[in-house]
Design a protein around this motif. Structure first.
Motif, PDB file in Angstrom:
ATOM      1  N   GLN A  70      -7.456  18.096 -10.700  1.00 47.80           N
ATOM      2  CA  GLN A  70      -7.192  17.014  -9.754  1.00 47.80           C
ATOM      3  C   GLN A  70      -6.392  15.906 -10.432  1.00 47.80           C
ATOM      4  N   LEU A 122       0.843  -1.207   0.000  1.00 47.31           N
ATOM      5  CA  LEU A 122       0.000   0.000   0.000  1.00 47.31           C
ATOM      6  C   LEU A 122       0.870   1.246   0.000  1.00 47.31           C
ATOM      7  N   ARG A 165      -3.134  11.004   1.968  1.00 50.96           N
ATOM      8  CA  ARG A 165      -4.510  10.516   1.922  1.00 50.96           C
ATOM      9  C   ARG A 165      -4.625   9.135   2.533  1.00 50.96           C
ATOM     10  N   THR A 171     -13.783  19.302  -4.905  1.00 47.97           N
ATOM     11  CA  THR A 171     -12.837  18.970  -5.972  1.00 47.97           C
ATOM     12  C   THR A 171     -13.514  18.105  -7.018  1.00 47.97           C
ATOM     13  N   PRO A 214     -11.651  12.521  -2.026  1.00 49.75           N
ATOM     14  CA  PRO A 214     -12.130  12.778  -0.673  1.00 49.75           C
ATOM     15  C   PRO A 214     -12.866  14.105  -0.532  1.00 49.75           C
ATOM     16  N   GLN A 272       2.583   1.736  -3.320  1.00 52.11           N
ATOM     17  CA  GLN A 272       1.670   2.283  -4.334  1.00 52.11           C
ATOM     18  C   GLN A 272       1.543   3.794  -4.227  1.00 52.11           C
ATOM     19  N   ARG A 273       1.636   4.306  -3.006  1.00 50.30           N
ATOM     20  CA  ARG A 273       1.270   5.696  -2.769  1.00 50.30           C
ATOM     21  C   ARG A 273       2.462   6.620  -2.527  1.00 50.30           C
ATOM     22  N   ASP A 321      -7.182   8.284   5.552  1.00 51.32           N
ATOM     23  CA  ASP A 321      -8.162   7.191   5.430  1.00 51.32           C
ATOM     24  C   ASP A 321      -7.938   6.142   6.516  1.00 51.32           C
ATOM     25  N   PRO A 338      -3.256  10.736  -5.089  1.00 53.31           N
ATOM     26  CA  PRO A 338      -3.283   9.480  -4.336  1.00 53.31           C
ATOM     27  C   PRO A 338      -1.975   9.186  -3.621  1.00 53.31           C
ATOM     28  N   SER A 354      -5.691  15.826  -0.416  1.00 46.64           N
ATOM     29  CA  SER A 354      -7.149  15.716  -0.355  1.00 46.64           C
ATOM     30  C   SER A 354      -7.801  16.727  -1.291  1.00 46.64           C
ATOM     31  N   VAL A 355      -7.290  17.942  -1.289  1.00 50.45           N
ATOM     32  CA  VAL A 355      -7.890  18.993  -2.127  1.00 50.45           C
ATOM     33  C   VAL A 355      -7.749  18.651  -3.607  1.00 50.45           C
ATOM     34  N   PHE A 356      -6.576  18.180  -4.001  1.00 50.69           N
ATOM     35  CA  PHE A 356      -6.313  17.924  -5.418  1.00 50.69           C
ATOM     36  C   PHE A 356      -6.456  16.456  -5.799  1.00 50.69           C
ATOM     37  N   ALA A 357      -6.981  15.661  -4.885  1.00 47.80           N
ATOM     38  CA  ALA A 357      -7.221  14.232  -5.160  1.00 47.80           C
ATOM     39  C   ALA A 357      -5.952  13.541  -5.660  1.00 47.80           C
TER      40      ALA A 357
END
Lengths: 313, 527
Positions: A165, A90, A268, B244, B240, A93-94, A272, A264, A259-262
Motif C-alpha cells: 500500500q 485539497l 479516494r 489492505t 479505507p 494535495q491529491r 470520502d 491518497p 482504495s485497495v492500495f491506500a
C-alpha cells in the motif's frame, strides 16, 4: 490548428456551465445531510439544525448556487465542509498520486496492449491469437479490486517484492515512486489492456486486408515494417479514440484501485466526499474531471491529425 | 564468467528498488505507524462525535480526571479536589507545571471555558452545568463549582472517556462556538499535532510534546495514571480498506491496526508476528432503534410483544462471527461488565424464541400489518449485517417489513425525520455504540426520555430516575437506581438492545505496552 484548439477550449465553457448546474442541483436534491453526518447518530434535531445554520446549508438553492458560481468565477472552488480547507488545496494535495497512477497505467497499457493486438491480428486464427484474446476476455471479466487483492497477496505478502500500500511522491525519488505504483497500475490496467488489445486487433485486421499492405509485402518489406510502420499507423485512429474514451475508465477505476492500495489520490477524496456529503469537494472534483475529460477529447482530436494527415481542422 | 558492464549497471540500479519494500517495512524505534478505524475528518473532539476524533483528542489534549480500565476515576491534570461539607462546592486544583503546546501555562480559566464548551454538547456535562450555580476560576490553579445540589458524580463526568470527552483547551479556543469546529489544535496532552504534515484523508502526524508533565504516581491504565511517551512521532495512516490495512500489518509496513476485521483474525494470528487482542471488554453494544412517534412502534404493547423475537446471539454472530470470545448476550440497557449493568428483565432474552407466540402477542397488542420501514446503512461494516438480521427477525415475527437500504449519511438524515413513513419517515433502524457510551443513564443518550435523539423516546419517569441516579451518593444507590431504570426500560422499550460484540485490535510483536481501553499511545514502546 491553433484557432481550432482555441475554439474548442472556448466551447468548453457552456459545457462546464451545464455540468456545474447539473452537479450542484443533483447534490442539492440528493438525500443525505452533511450536518447530520457531522452531528452523528446521537444528535438531537436542534444540534443538527444549529450545525446546518453554521454551515450555511439552510439558505435557499438560488442563494447557495449564486454564491458558489460567483466564487468559481473568481477561481475559488469553495471550502470543504468537513475540513475547512480550500477545495483547491485539497485537490492539489491529491492530484499527483492519481495522475501518476493514470500515467503509469497508460504507459503500461500502450506498451503491452498495442503489441499484443498487433501480434493477435498478424497471427489471426492461430493459437497465439486465441490465447491473447482469451487473456483479453479475462482482463475484462475480472473486477479491478479482485486483481488488486491477488497481486497484493502474491507480490507483496507472499514474495515481499513490492509494498502492499501507499504512495511515495516523485520528489522523494523515482524508484520509490515507481515501486508503489507497479501493482496498482497492473490492477487498473487489466481492463484497459484488454480493451486496447481487442480494438488494436480489430483495427489491424481491417488494415491488413488493404491493397497497400499487399503492395508492401510484394515490395519485399519486412514483417515488422509492414506491421508497425504501415499497418499500425493506418489503424491508429480507432485505437487513439478508444484510448481517449478509456481515460474515463481509468478515472473510475482509479477510485477502486486507490482504495485497495491506500493511494491518497483524487479517487479516494471523491469517495470520502460523497459518503460525507461534502458538497463543495464533490462539486470541485466533478468540475475538474469534466474539464480534464474535455481536454482529453481535444488531445485525441489533435492526435488524429498526427496519425492521419488527411484529417485537418 | 565475465559480467558485462551493462548488466552490472542494471543490477546496481535495481538493487535499491529491491531493497525498498524492506525499507518501507523496517520497524522504527522512534516512529509508531498506526491505522485508525476511519479517517480523522475533524480535529475538534467537542464539535465532532466520531470516536476517531475522541482518540485524537486523547493524543493532544488532557482531561481533569482520568479513567482506568476498571472504570475508576482519578485526578489527571489535577493534584486533587476539595469538597465542602454540604457537597455543594468543589474546588479542583490544577497540578503545577502544565503547559499548552503554544508554550502558555494552563490556567484555571482555560478549564472553565473548556468545561462550558464541552457541556454545551455533552449530556453528562449538561447535567453537571444544570446542577451548577456558578463555575469560576478564583485563582490560576483552582476551578470552582458552586452547585445547586450535590453532584457526587462530578469526577465521573469530567473523567469520561466516551464521546464527548471533556478535553481542556486554551480559553481563546474554548470560548468559540461549540457548533463550529476549532481548526487550530493546541492542547496540553502528551503529543503535539503536527498540522503542516496533515494530509486530509491520508495521514495525521503527532510529535512528542517535550514539556508534557506526566503524573508520576500510580499506574498507567487507560487515561489514568502516568502518560509516558516512548515514541518521538506517531503517524496515523488512513486506509479505507481494512483488508489492505491487515496486509500492511503483515508485511510490516504498519505497526498497529486499530480494528482488525473478525474474518481476518485467523490469518493475522497465523503469521506469528502479530498479536490480536480486545483492548476494551465493554466492546460495542448494539440496538434496534424504533420510532415512538409513528405506528406500529408508538404502541408500547407492540414494542413489548416484540421482545420475545429478539435473539441477540444471532445479531452478534452476524457482526462478529461465532467465536464466543467476541460476543456476549443477553445484554440490557447498560454495557455488560460495568458497574451499572444488571440482570433485571434479561430473562426475556433467554431460551429459544417462539415466533408463533410473538405473532400472537403482536396481534393481541394491536398490530394489524402496518408497514415497518427499516433503515439499513449498506456502507457500515457492523450495521449492515445487524440490519439484515433485524429484517429477518421482524418478518418471522409477522411484521410487514420494507427493507430500505441507504448509505450511512442518508440514514442519519432520515432518522431525524418525525414524519409518517408516507412522507419519508421511518420506523426502525439499527445502531452500534461503544460500550462506554452505555455506562450509565447520563452517558446513554438513548435512555434520557426527553425525545432528544432519533426515536423520540419520551418518559417523565425515566427522566426522574436519571435525576435520582445523579443524586445517589453511593455506588449501591446508583446501582439500585439503574436497576429501576432497566426495569422501566423493559416496560417502555426506548430501544431494543440486541447484543454486545468485542472488537480486537492487531499489532506487531515488535511493539509492546498497549494499554487496555481505547487506543492510547502513551506507554507504547518498541519491544
Amino acid at each position: 490548428m491553433v484557432s481550432y484548439i482555441f475554439r474548442r477550449i472556448l466551447a468548453t465553457m457552456p459545457v462546464m456551465a451545464i455540468v456545474a448546474l447539473f452537479v450542484f442541483s443533483l447534490l442539492y436534491i440528493a438525500p443525505g445531510d452533511p450536518a447530520a453526518v457531522i452531528a452523528g447518530d446521537q444528535a438531537s434535531p436542534a444540534d443538527v439544525e444549529r450545525i446546518r445554520q453554521a454551515l450555511g446549508l439552510n439558505r435557499p438553492f438560488l442563494v447557495q448556487f449564486g454564491s458558489w458560481v460567483w466564487r468559481i468565477l473568481h477561481g475559488d472552488l469553495g471550502t470543504s465542509i468537513f475540513t475547512n480547507l480550500p477545495v483547491g488545496s485539497l485537490i492539489a494535495q491529491r492530484i499527483e498520486p492519481t495522475l501518476s497512477l493514470m500515467v503509469i497505467t497508460l504507459v503500461l497499457t500502450l506498451l503491452i496492449a498495442v503489441p499484443l493486438g498487433v501480434v493477435a491480428a498478424w497471427k489471426a486464427g492461430t493459437w497465439l491469437d486465441r490465447t491473447i484474446m482469451a487473456f483479453a476476455v479475462f482482463g475484462f471479466s475480472l473486477p479491478v479490486f479482485v486483481v488488486g487483492y491477488v497481486l497484493a497477496y502474491v507480490f507483496a505478502l507472499h514474495l515481499e517484492w513490492l509494498p502492499v500500500q501507499g504512495y511515495t511522491p516523485l520528489a522523494e525519488g523515482f524508484w520509490p515512486w515507481l515501486v508503489n505504483l507497479i501493482l496498482p497500475a497492473v490492477a487498473l490496467g487489466c481492463v484497459y489492456i484488454a480493451l486496447i488489445a481487442r480494438i488494436t486487433r480489430a483495427a489491424m485486421l481491417e488494415v491488413l486486408q488493404q491493397d497497400y499492405i499487399r503492395t508492401a509485402r510484394a515490395k519485399g518489406l519486412g514483417q515488422n515494417s509492414i506491421l508497425f510502420v504501415h499497418a499500425l499507423k493506418n489503424a491508429a485512429v480507432p485505437i487513439v479514440t478508444v484510448i481517449g474514451i478509456g481515460i474515463a475508465l481509468l478515472i473510475g477505476g482509479a477510485v477502486v484501485t486507490e482504495s485497495v492500495f491506500a493511494i491518497p489520490g483524487l479517487g479516494r477524496l471523491t469517495i470520502d466526499a460523497i459518503l460525507r456529503r461534502d458538497y463543495p469537494v464533490i462539486q470541485g472534483i466533478v468540475l475538474l474531471f469534466s474539464f480534464l475529460y474535455v481536454l482529453v477529447n481535444l488531445m485525441v482530436d489533435v492526435t488524429y491529425t498526427l496519425v492521419d494527415p488527411r484529417i485537418r481542422y | 564468467m565475465l559480467v558485462s558492464r551493462r548488466s552490472l549497471l542494471r543490477a546496481a540500479a535495481a538493487a535499491p528498488a529491491l531493497a525498498l519494500p524492506g525499507v518501507l517495512r523496517a520497524q522504527s524505534q522512534t516512529t509508531l505507524r498506526f491505522v485508525p478505524v476511519i479517517d480523522l475528518a475533524f480535529v475538534d473532539p467537542i464539535y465532532a462525535t466520531a470516536q476517531v476524533t475522541r482518540n485524537h483528542g486523547f493524543m493532544v489534549y488532557d482531561t481533569l480526571y482520568g479513567i482506568n480500565s476498571a472504570l475508576e476515576v482519578s485526578p489527571q491534570m489535577l493534584s486533587g479536589h476539595v469538597v465542602s461539607n454540604d457537597q455543594r462546592q468543589w474546588d479542583l486544583t490544577l497540578r503545577d507545571g502544565l503547559f499548552w503546546h503554544d508554550g502558555e501555562r494552563v490556567l484555571a480559566r482555560d478549564c472553565v471555558a473548556s468545561i462550558r464548551r464541552w457541556a454545551a454538547r455533552d449530556g453528562f456535562g449538561a447535567e453537571l452545568i444544570a446542577a451548577t450555580d456558578e463555575l469560576s476560576a478564583p485563582d490560576d490553579r483552582t476551578v470552582r463549582f458552586r452547585l445547586k445540589r450535590p453532584f457526587p458524580l462530578l469526577p465521573q463526568a469530567l473523567g469520561k472517556a466516551a464521546v464527548h470527552a471533556p478535553f481542556m483547551m486554551p480559553e481563546r479556543l474554548a470560548s468559540l462556538d461549540p457548533f463550529k469546529p476549532i481548526t487550530e489544535v493546541v492542547g496540553s496532552g502528551p503529543f503535539r499535532f503536527v498540522a503542516n504534515e496533515r494530509a486530509q484523508g491520508v495521514q495525521n502526524v503527532y510529535a512528542r510534546f517535550e514539556r508534557y508533565q506526566s503524573r508520576q504516581e500510580g499506574k498507567s491504565d487507560w487515561t489514568a495514571g502516568p502518560k509516558i511517551v516512548h515514541y518521538d512521532r506517531v503517524i496515523w495512516t488512513t486506509m479505507p480498506d481494512a483488508g489492505t490495512a491487515a496486509a500492511a500489518l503483515q508485511t510490516g509496513e504498519q505497526d498497529w491496526q486499530e480494528t482488525a476485521p473478525h474474518d481476518l483474525l485467523p490469518v493475522l494470528n497465523a503469521t506469528g508476528d502479530i498479536t490480536t487482542r480486545v483492548l476494551d471488554p465493554r466492546g460495542y453494544t448494539c440496538m434496534l432503534r424504533v420510532n415512538h412517534l409513528q405506528p406500529p412502534f408508538d404502541n408500547p404493547a407492540i414494542r413489548r410483544a416484540l421482545l420475545g423475537a429478539i435473539n441477540q446471539a444471532d445479531f452478534m454472530t452476524a457482526v462478529a462471527g461465532s467465536d464466543p470470545a467476541y460476543q456476549f448476550s443477553p445484554i440490557g440497557f447498560f454495557a455488560p461488565g460495568t458497574p451499572m449493568a444488571n440482570d433485571v428483565g434479561l430473562d426475556v432474552f433467554r431460551g429459544p424464541r417462539d415466533m408463533a407466540k410473538v405473532r400472537a402477542d403482536l396481534k393481541a397488542a394491536g398490530y394489524n400489518g402496518e408497514k415497518v420501514v427499516l433503515l439499513v446503512p449498506t456502507n457500515s461494516a457492523a450495521q449492515k449485517p445487524l440490519g439484515n438480521v433485524a429484517a429477518d427477525m421482524l418478518r418471522k415475527a409477522g411484521m410487514n417489513v420494507e427493507f430500505t437500504a441507504l448509505d450511512f449519511a442518508v440514514v442519519l438524515q432520515r432518522q431525524q425525520k418525525k414524519d409518517p413513513i408516507g412522507q419519508g419517515g421511518w420506523n426502525a433502524a439499527v445502531g452500534n455504540w461503544q460500550g462506554i457510551d452505555w455506562l450509565n443513564p447520563a452517558a446513554n443518550t438513548n435512555l434520557r426520555g426527553e425525545a432528544n435523539a432519533a426515536g423520540w423516546y419520551t418518559s417523565e419517569r425515566m427522566a426522574a430516575l436519571r435525576s435520582q441516579w445523579l443524586a445517589a451518593p453511593t455506588l449501591a444507590e446508583q446501582q439500585r437506581a439503574c436497576r429501576d431504570v432497566q426495569a422501566l426500560a423493559f416496560q417502555e422499550i426506548p430501544y431494543f438492545p440486541i447484543g454486545q460484540y468485542k472488537q480486537p485490535t492487531a499489532y506487531r510483536k515488535s511493539i509492546t505496552g498497549i494499554l487496555d481501553g481505547t487506543a492510547v499511545f502513551w506507554n507504547v514502546r518498541p519491544a
